[in-house]
Design a protein around this motif. Structure first.
Motif, PDB file in Angstrom:
ATOM      1  N   ALA A  72       0.817  -1.215   0.000  1.00 26.72           N
ATOM      2  CA  ALA A  72       0.000   0.000   0.000  1.00 26.72           C
ATOM      3  C   ALA A  72       0.850   1.265   0.000  1.00 26.72           C
ATOM      4  CB  ALA A  72      -0.933  -0.001   1.215  1.00 26.72           C
ATOM      5  N   LEU A  73       2.112   1.155   0.393  1.00 24.91           N
ATOM      6  CA  LEU A  73       2.977   2.338   0.418  1.00 24.91           C
ATOM      7  C   LEU A  73       3.208   2.904  -0.975  1.00 24.91           C
ATOM      8  CD1 LEU A  73       5.657   1.201   3.039  1.00 24.91           C
ATOM      9  CD2 LEU A  73       3.662   2.658   3.409  1.00 24.91           C
ATOM     10  N   ASN A  74       3.012   2.066  -1.999  1.00 25.67           N
ATOM     11  CA  ASN A  74       3.164   2.562  -3.365  1.00 25.67           C
ATOM     12  C   ASN A  74       2.115   3.608  -3.711  1.00 25.67           C
ATOM     13  OD1 ASN A  74       5.370   0.864  -4.775  1.00 25.67           O
ATOM     14  ND2 ASN A  74       4.128  -0.698  -3.762  1.00 25.67           N
ATOM     15  N   LEU A  75       1.018   3.634  -2.949  1.00 28.73           N
ATOM     16  CA  LEU A  75      -0.042   4.605  -3.202  1.00 28.73           C
ATOM     17  C   LEU A  75       0.286   5.984  -2.636  1.00 28.73           C
ATOM     18  CD1 LEU A  75      -3.125   2.341  -2.355  1.00 28.73           C
ATOM     19  CD2 LEU A  75      -2.124   2.809  -4.611  1.00 28.73           C
ATOM     20  N   VAL A  76       1.292   6.055  -1.766  1.00 25.75           N
ATOM     21  CA  VAL A  76       1.688   7.344  -1.184  1.00 25.75           C
ATOM     22  C   VAL A  76       2.492   8.127  -2.222  1.00 25.75           C
ATOM     23  CG1 VAL A  76       2.964   8.479   0.668  1.00 25.75           C
ATOM     24  CG2 VAL A  76       1.750   6.335   1.119  1.00 25.75           C
ATOM     25  N   PRO A  77       2.086   9.359  -2.544  1.00 26.56           N
ATOM     26  CA  PRO A  77       2.849  10.150  -3.531  1.00 26.56           C
ATOM     27  C   PRO A  77       4.312  10.298  -3.105  1.00 26.56           C
ATOM     28  CG  PRO A  77       0.730  11.182  -3.052  1.00 26.56           C
ATOM     29  CD  PRO A  77       0.902  10.075  -2.057  1.00 26.56           C
ATOM     30  N   ALA A  78       5.210  10.239  -4.072  1.00 24.77           N
ATOM     31  CA  ALA A  78       6.650  10.260  -3.792  1.00 24.77           C
ATOM     32  C   ALA A  78       7.082  11.409  -2.882  1.00 24.77           C
ATOM     33  CB  ALA A  78       7.422  10.280  -5.103  1.00 24.77           C
ATOM     34  N   PRO A  79       6.553  12.642  -3.070  1.00 27.82           N
ATOM     35  CA  PRO A  79       7.019  13.745  -2.211  1.00 27.82           C
ATOM     36  C   PRO A  79       6.682  13.561  -0.729  1.00 27.82           C
ATOM     37  CG  PRO A  79       5.940  14.590  -4.181  1.00 27.82           C
ATOM     38  CD  PRO A  79       5.647  13.124  -4.126  1.00 27.82           C
ATOM     39  N   PHE A  80       5.724  12.681  -0.432  1.00 32.74           N
ATOM     40  CA  PHE A  80       5.285  12.505   0.952  1.00 32.74           C
ATOM     41  C   PHE A  80       5.852  11.238   1.596  1.00 32.74           C
ATOM     42  CE2 PHE A  80       1.991  14.936  -1.267  1.00 32.74           C
ATOM     43  CZ  PHE A  80       1.935  16.070  -0.458  1.00 32.74           C
ATOM     44  N   ARG A  81       6.723  10.543   0.909  1.00 34.34           N
ATOM     45  CA  ARG A  81       7.300   9.317   1.462  1.00 34.34           C
ATOM     46  C   ARG A  81       8.482   9.645   2.367  1.00 34.34           C
ATOM     47  NH1 ARG A  81       7.495   5.830  -4.201  1.00 34.34           N
ATOM     48  NH2 ARG A  81       5.224   5.630  -4.472  1.00 34.34           N
ATOM     49  N   SER A  82       8.451   9.107   3.564  1.00 30.35           N
ATOM     50  CA  SER A  82       9.559   9.293   4.497  1.00 30.35           C
ATOM     51  C   SER A  82      10.752   8.440   4.063  1.00 30.35           C
ATOM     52  CB  SER A  82       9.134   8.897   5.907  1.00 30.35           C
ATOM     53  OG  SER A  82       8.855   7.503   5.970  1.00 30.35           O
ATOM     54  N   VAL A  83      11.907   8.652   4.716  1.00 39.08           N
ATOM     55  CA  VAL A  83      13.086   7.839   4.415  1.00 39.08           C
ATOM     56  C   VAL A  83      12.793   6.371   4.692  1.00 39.08           C
ATOM     57  CG1 VAL A  83      15.477   7.346   5.077  1.00 39.08           C
ATOM     58  CG2 VAL A  83      14.705   9.708   4.838  1.00 39.08           C
ATOM     59  N   GLN A  84      12.072   6.101   5.802  1.00 43.88           N
ATOM     60  CA  GLN A  84      11.731   4.717   6.146  1.00 43.88           C
ATOM     61  C   GLN A  84      10.848   4.090   5.073  1.00 43.88           C
ATOM     62  OE1 GLN A  84      11.547   7.321   8.208  1.00 43.88           O
ATOM     63  NE2 GLN A  84      13.169   6.820   9.684  1.00 43.88           N
ATOM     64  N   MET A  85       9.882   4.864   4.543  1.00 43.25           N
ATOM     65  CA  MET A  85       9.022   4.359   3.480  1.00 43.25           C
ATOM     66  C   MET A  85       9.829   4.029   2.233  1.00 43.25           C
ATOM     67  SD  MET A  85       5.573   6.658   3.488  1.00 43.25           S
ATOM     68  CE  MET A  85       4.423   6.664   4.871  1.00 43.25           C
ATOM     69  N   ARG A  86      10.739   4.929   1.870  1.00 45.67           N
ATOM     70  CA  ARG A  86      11.529   4.731   0.662  1.00 45.67           C
ATOM     71  C   ARG A  86      12.438   3.511   0.809  1.00 45.67           C
ATOM     72  NH1 ARG A  86      12.225  10.342   1.241  1.00 45.67           N
ATOM     73  NH2 ARG A  86      14.480  10.166   1.578  1.00 45.67           N
ATOM     74  N   ARG A  87      12.986   3.311   1.993  1.00 46.55           N
ATOM     75  CA  ARG A  87      13.837   2.143   2.203  1.00 46.55           C
ATOM     76  C   ARG A  87      13.017   0.855   2.125  1.00 46.55           C
ATOM     77  NH1 ARG A  87      17.480   2.638   7.401  1.00 46.55           N
ATOM     78  NH2 ARG A  87      18.450   0.838   6.408  1.00 46.55           N
ATOM     79  N   LEU A  88      11.808   0.879   2.679  1.00 45.07           N
ATOM     80  CA  LEU A  88      10.956  -0.304   2.636  1.00 45.07           C
ATOM     81  C   LEU A  88      10.518  -0.611   1.209  1.00 45.07           C
ATOM     82  CD1 LEU A  88       9.467  -2.563   3.997  1.00 45.07           C
ATOM     83  CD2 LEU A  88       7.677  -0.968   4.679  1.00 45.07           C
ATOM     84  N   LEU A  89      10.193   0.426   0.448  1.00 44.42           N
ATOM     85  CA  LEU A  89       9.788   0.214  -0.940  1.00 44.42           C
ATOM     86  C   LEU A  89      10.941  -0.314  -1.785  1.00 44.42           C
ATOM     87  CD1 LEU A  89       7.513   3.339  -1.517  1.00 44.42           C
ATOM     88  CD2 LEU A  89       6.806   0.945  -1.484  1.00 44.42           C
ATOM     89  N   GLY A  90      12.164  -0.107  -1.316  1.00 44.39           N
ATOM     90  CA  GLY A  90      13.320  -0.652  -2.009  1.00 44.39           C
ATOM     91  C   GLY A  90      13.485  -2.147  -1.805  1.00 44.39           C
ATOM     92  N   ARG A  91      12.727  -2.725  -0.888  1.00 42.04           N
ATOM     93  CA  ARG A  91      12.798  -4.175  -0.648  1.00 42.04           C
ATOM     94  C   ARG A  91      11.932  -4.904  -1.672  1.00 42.04           C
ATOM     95  NH1 ARG A  91      13.182  -6.296   5.486  1.00 42.04           N
ATOM     96  NH2 ARG A  91      14.947  -5.052   6.197  1.00 42.04           N
ATOM     97  N   THR A  92      12.415  -4.921  -2.885  1.00 42.47           N
ATOM     98  CA  THR A  92      11.676  -5.537  -3.987  1.00 42.47           C
ATOM     99  C   THR A  92      12.568  -6.549  -4.702  1.00 42.47           C
ATOM    100  OG1 THR A  92      10.408  -3.491  -4.311  1.00 42.47           O
ATOM    101  CG2 THR A  92      10.395  -5.097  -6.114  1.00 42.47           C
ATOM    102  N   PRO A  93      12.251  -7.835  -4.605  1.00 37.95           N
ATOM    103  CA  PRO A  93      13.044  -8.864  -5.312  1.00 37.95           C
ATOM    104  C   PRO A  93      12.706  -8.855  -6.802  1.00 37.95           C
ATOM    105  CG  PRO A  93      11.820  -9.771  -3.433  1.00 37.95           C
ATOM    106  CD  PRO A  93      11.233  -8.434  -3.753  1.00 37.95           C
ATOM    107  N   LEU A  94      13.383  -8.023  -7.553  1.00 41.67           N
ATOM    108  CA  LEU A  94      13.066  -7.845  -8.963  1.00 41.67           C
ATOM    109  C   LEU A  94      13.167  -9.167  -9.723  1.00 41.67           C
ATOM    110  CD1 LEU A  94      15.030  -4.521  -9.637  1.00 41.67           C
ATOM    111  CD2 LEU A  94      12.574  -4.805  -9.219  1.00 41.67           C
ATOM    112  N   GLY A  95      12.117  -9.467 -10.482  1.00 46.88           N
ATOM    113  CA  GLY A  95      12.113 -10.674 -11.298  1.00 46.88           C
ATOM    114  C   GLY A  95      11.595 -11.918 -10.604  1.00 46.88           C
ATOM    115  N   VAL A  96      11.361 -11.841  -9.297  1.00 46.09           N
ATOM    116  CA  VAL A  96      10.840 -12.999  -8.561  1.00 46.09           C
ATOM    117  C   VAL A  96       9.312 -12.876  -8.487  1.00 46.09           C
ATOM    118  CG1 VAL A  96      10.832 -14.270  -6.386  1.00 46.09           C
ATOM    119  CG2 VAL A  96      12.936 -13.159  -7.186  1.00 46.09           C
TER     120      VAL A  96
END
Length: 437
Positions: free
Chosen positions: A62-86
């Motif tokens: 659901a964090l992907n629904l938060v507009p980029a300018p309003f994402r905290s550092v913690q949100m951005r780090r969590l959204l980076g936890r993406t196993p690309l291609g899996v």
């Protein structure tokens, strides 16, 4: 799949895995941006990925629904936890457990609190995976401190077991840090205050015994296991690699002070006091920036801020900008596995100054400099060479890029798969007798 039954006559068959068989990966965190499950998926050999918190499973989506300018550092780090291609269907994330683990780590006030939390997390994680079952996986792949019960469970059922030692053994780390705590008493609490340290060390040794293969990122790690009396004959050294994300454009020359970047947790293990000492000596010729979680005490942090820019923890998606800012990468660690930030720095064209204990692939005088641990003079001397000769800096930068191509993600995949697929050995006479009807 091999060895579904836990009987002695099939145990010799579980000591290898063929190219057609699949592997279950158990991983807390986004270690190397999920490199292991990603490469296994690319080869069609990933049975399943079990992890804690992942951006593509559960409420974090659901964090992907938060507009980029309003994402905290913690949100951005969590959204980076993406196993690309899996595929999502091959991922199970124990989100509630992951959140509880993170909360307990934040509340940890002493070394004992932290170590007991890590032990609790490893046990809990393994039990959750065991409860889900191994399925048709012929092998399991775990990481140090978070795989003991799963390794033992899989081994009892004849599955091939792999454990990656991502850093030198805890006992080796403690040996290196003992003198640092005496030399810099105001930086961090001493490990002697850790009541769970011996349990942690014993758990690590038990993981080695439960693994058919121990993956080590460097010779430094393998030698550490040998020094601790571990089964070094099971160790396979597989240097890491870096993917195409860290392929910076051509560097733009500038005429200001040399820009020195350090990436990693700020504390004694990473050699932060020596970065500070070098920054103090090179005030006119270089500017220093440190990116990473601050683990030092307030007094030490205050000293650092006088000579070094502290950027704090940064999401992976924003790290490229810091590598592009820098002219050189400095990591005077006392104890590592094989620091991935050094691979990323090379890919971005940064000469690397590191210690032998960093487990780096850098060759002294070619893509950077290898300096002795605790040697401020060696660090300063190396940096001064780059400050005074920008042509030499540019030449080293070119060689750094070239070196990174020799250890890219494709090479890492080939080497790791080879380590997971050792040649089938001939069974002993006793094993052949046991397997005879």
């Amino acid at each position: 799949p091999i060895g579904r039954a836990a009987n002695p006559c099939c145990r010799w068959r579980s000591r290898f895995i063929t190219m057609s068989q699949t592997c279950l990966v158990a991983q807390i965190g986004a270690r190397m941006h999920y490199a292991v499950p990603r490469l296994l998926q690319q080869e069609g050999r990933l049975a399943h990925l079990y992890t804690d918190i992942c951006a593509v499973k559960g409420w974090p989506r659901a964090l992907n629904l938060v507009p980029a300018p309003f994402r905290s550092v913690q949100m951005r780090r969590l959204l980076g936890r993406t196993p690309l291609g899996v595929p999502r269907s091959r991922i199970t994330a124990f989100t509630a457990f992951g959140r509880q683990y993170a909360q307990r780590l934040r509340r940890a006030a002493t070394p004992s609190d932290t170590t007991s939390t890590v032990i609790w997390a490893g046990r809990t994680f393994c039990k959750k995976i065991i409860g889900c079952g191994l399925g048709d996986a012929a092998a399991v792949y775990t990481f140090n401190n978070a795989g003991l019960e799963l390794l033992q469970h899989a081994r009892e059922r004849g599955r091939f077991t792999v454990m990656e030692q991502t850093i030198a053994p805890k006992q080796i780390e403690c040996d290196w840090l003992r003198g640092e705590h005496e030399k810099f008493p105001d930086w961090e609490p001493a490990p002697a205050q850790d009541r769970f340290l011996n349990e942690f060390i014993a758990r690590e040794a038990d993981e080695w015994q439960a693994a058919d293969v121990i993956i080590c990122g460097s010779e430094f790690v393998r030698e550490g296991i040998a020094q601790c009396g571990g089964p070094v004959h099971r160790c396979k050294v597989v240097p890491y690699g870096v993917d195409s994300f860290f392929r910076a454009t051509e560097r733009t020359p500038h005429h200001g002070p040399l820009r020195v970047l350090t990436v990693g947790a700020i504390g004694l293990r990473k050699g932060s006091p020596y970065v500070l000492a070098a920054a103090r000596q090179l005030r006119q010729g270089a500017t220093f920036r440190m990116v990473g979680q601050i683990k030092a005490r307030p007094n030490a942090v205050a000293q650092l801020r006088e000579a070094v820019e502290l950027a704090g923890p940064v999401p992976r998606s924003e790290m490229l900008a810091h590598f592009q800012w820098a002219d050189v990468f400095l990591l005077p660690s006392l104890c590592e596995g094989s620091a991935t930030a050094a691979y990323e720095a090379l890919a971005c064209g940064l000469p690397v100054i590191a210690t032998p204990n960093t487990g780096t692939i850098v060759r002294d005088g070619v893509e950077g400099f290898i300096v002795p641990t605790r040697d401020v003079g060696g660090i300063v001397k190396s940096l001064e060479k780059l400050v005074n000769d920008r042509n030499f800096l540019r030449e080293m930068s070119k060689k750094a890029r070239q070196r990174s191509t020799e250890f890219n993600f494709s090479v890492y995949r080939t080497n790791l798969l080879a380590a997971l697929s050792p040649a089938k050995r001939t069974p002993s006479l006793n094993e052949r007798l046991l397997s005879t009807p």
